[in-house]
Design a protein around this motif. Structure first.
Motif, PDB file in Angstrom:
ATOM      1  N   PRO A  13       0.841  -1.200   0.000  1.00  0.00           N
ATOM      2  CA  PRO A  13       0.000   0.000   0.000  1.00  0.00           C
ATOM      3  C   PRO A  13       0.879   1.254   0.000  1.00  0.00           C
ATOM      4  CG  PRO A  13      -0.770  -1.571   1.639  1.00  0.00           C
ATOM      5  CD  PRO A  13       0.561  -2.072   1.141  1.00  0.00           C
ATOM      6  N   HIS A  14       0.341   2.324  -0.553  1.00  0.00           N
ATOM      7  CA  HIS A  14       1.054   3.597  -0.496  1.00  0.00           C
ATOM      8  C   HIS A  14       1.127   4.070   0.956  1.00  0.00           C
ATOM      9  CE1 HIS A  14       0.289   3.579  -4.811  1.00  0.00           C
ATOM     10  NE2 HIS A  14       1.228   4.487  -4.904  1.00  0.00           N
ATOM     11  N   GLU A  15       2.213   4.786   1.253  1.00  0.00           N
ATOM     12  CA  GLU A  15       2.429   5.352   2.582  1.00  0.00           C
ATOM     13  C   GLU A  15       2.651   6.844   2.427  1.00  0.00           C
ATOM     14  OE1 GLU A  15       5.894   3.223   3.944  1.00  0.00           O
ATOM     15  OE2 GLU A  15       4.758   1.361   4.241  1.00  0.00           O
ATOM     16  N   ALA A  16       2.426   7.593   3.490  1.00  0.00           N
ATOM     17  CA  ALA A  16       2.600   9.047   3.450  1.00  0.00           C
ATOM     18  C   ALA A  16       3.998   9.422   2.952  1.00  0.00           C
ATOM     19  CB  ALA A  16       2.331   9.645   4.821  1.00  0.00           C
ATOM     20  N   SER A  17       4.996   8.619   3.268  1.00  0.00           N
ATOM     21  CA  SER A  17       6.374   8.916   2.848  1.00  0.00           C
ATOM     22  C   SER A  17       6.568   8.797   1.332  1.00  0.00           C
ATOM     23  CB  SER A  17       7.362   8.000   3.571  1.00  0.00           C
ATOM     24  OG  SER A  17       7.087   6.643   3.262  1.00  0.00           O
TER      25      SER A  17
END
Length: 182
Positions: A13-17
């Protein structure tokens, strides 16, 4: 949570970073040339990141973050997502999507990612068919899909012309005489 791995990449999944690298990719005219045309503004790229890329999914059909194992670098997005006709999902079918940051082109990473998701789609998700659309002129993507056995089924002509591809699950494939051309 890792959804899938290939030899050189993790798909998660995409992460804020991932935001900065995602926005840089969305603003790059070379990357966007064949996946929507114009580069996105920073504001639109951020909105897309927070409202779409960071979406929680429960069926493993999504565009996942592609991350290099060796460095942890976010290099793009790849995945399978539901094929929708009208408002209904087509059971047993998914759309393949992929794009990478320009500095990671020409290293076989897109082919590796596509191969991993095709295997994942047929073996793990038990799909019957995977489809994809490629804009005419995107020779790299055309080459990748053809190399992996996808067949052209249609061509949409217009201001931007697109090839439509399909790959059927190994147990359902029949020998084809070719396919459509633009």
């Amino acid at each position: 949570m890792i959804i899938l791995e290939s030899e050189r990449m993790l798909f998660r999944p995409h992460e804020a970073s991932d935001l900065e690298a995602f926005c840089a990719m969305e603003q790059d005219p070379d990357v966007r040339r064949y996946v929507g045309g114009a580069p996105r503004t920073r504001e639109v790229a951020e909105e897309r990141f927070w409202n779409r890329a960071m979406q929680i999914v429960d069926d493993r059909l999504a565009m996942w973050a592609c991350v290099l194992k060796a460095s942890g670098d976010y290099i793009g997005r790849c995945g399978l997502y539901a094929t929708v006709q009208g408002e209904a999902r087509i059971p047993g079918e998914a759309v393949l999507g992929y794009y990478l940051r320009r500095e990671f082109w020409g290293q076989g990473l897109a082919t590796e990612a596509v191969r991993a998701f095709v295997t994942f789609g047929f073996e793990e998700l038990k799909l019957n068919r995977i489809v994809s659309t490629v804009q005419e002129g995107n020779e790299s993507s055309l080459h990748i899909l053809k190399k992996l056995g996808f067949v052209v089924t249609d061509c949409e002509q217009g201001a931007r012309s697109f090839y439509k591809f399909e790959l059927k699950a190994p147990s359902t494939q029949k020998i084809s005489a070719g396919g459509a051309s633009c």
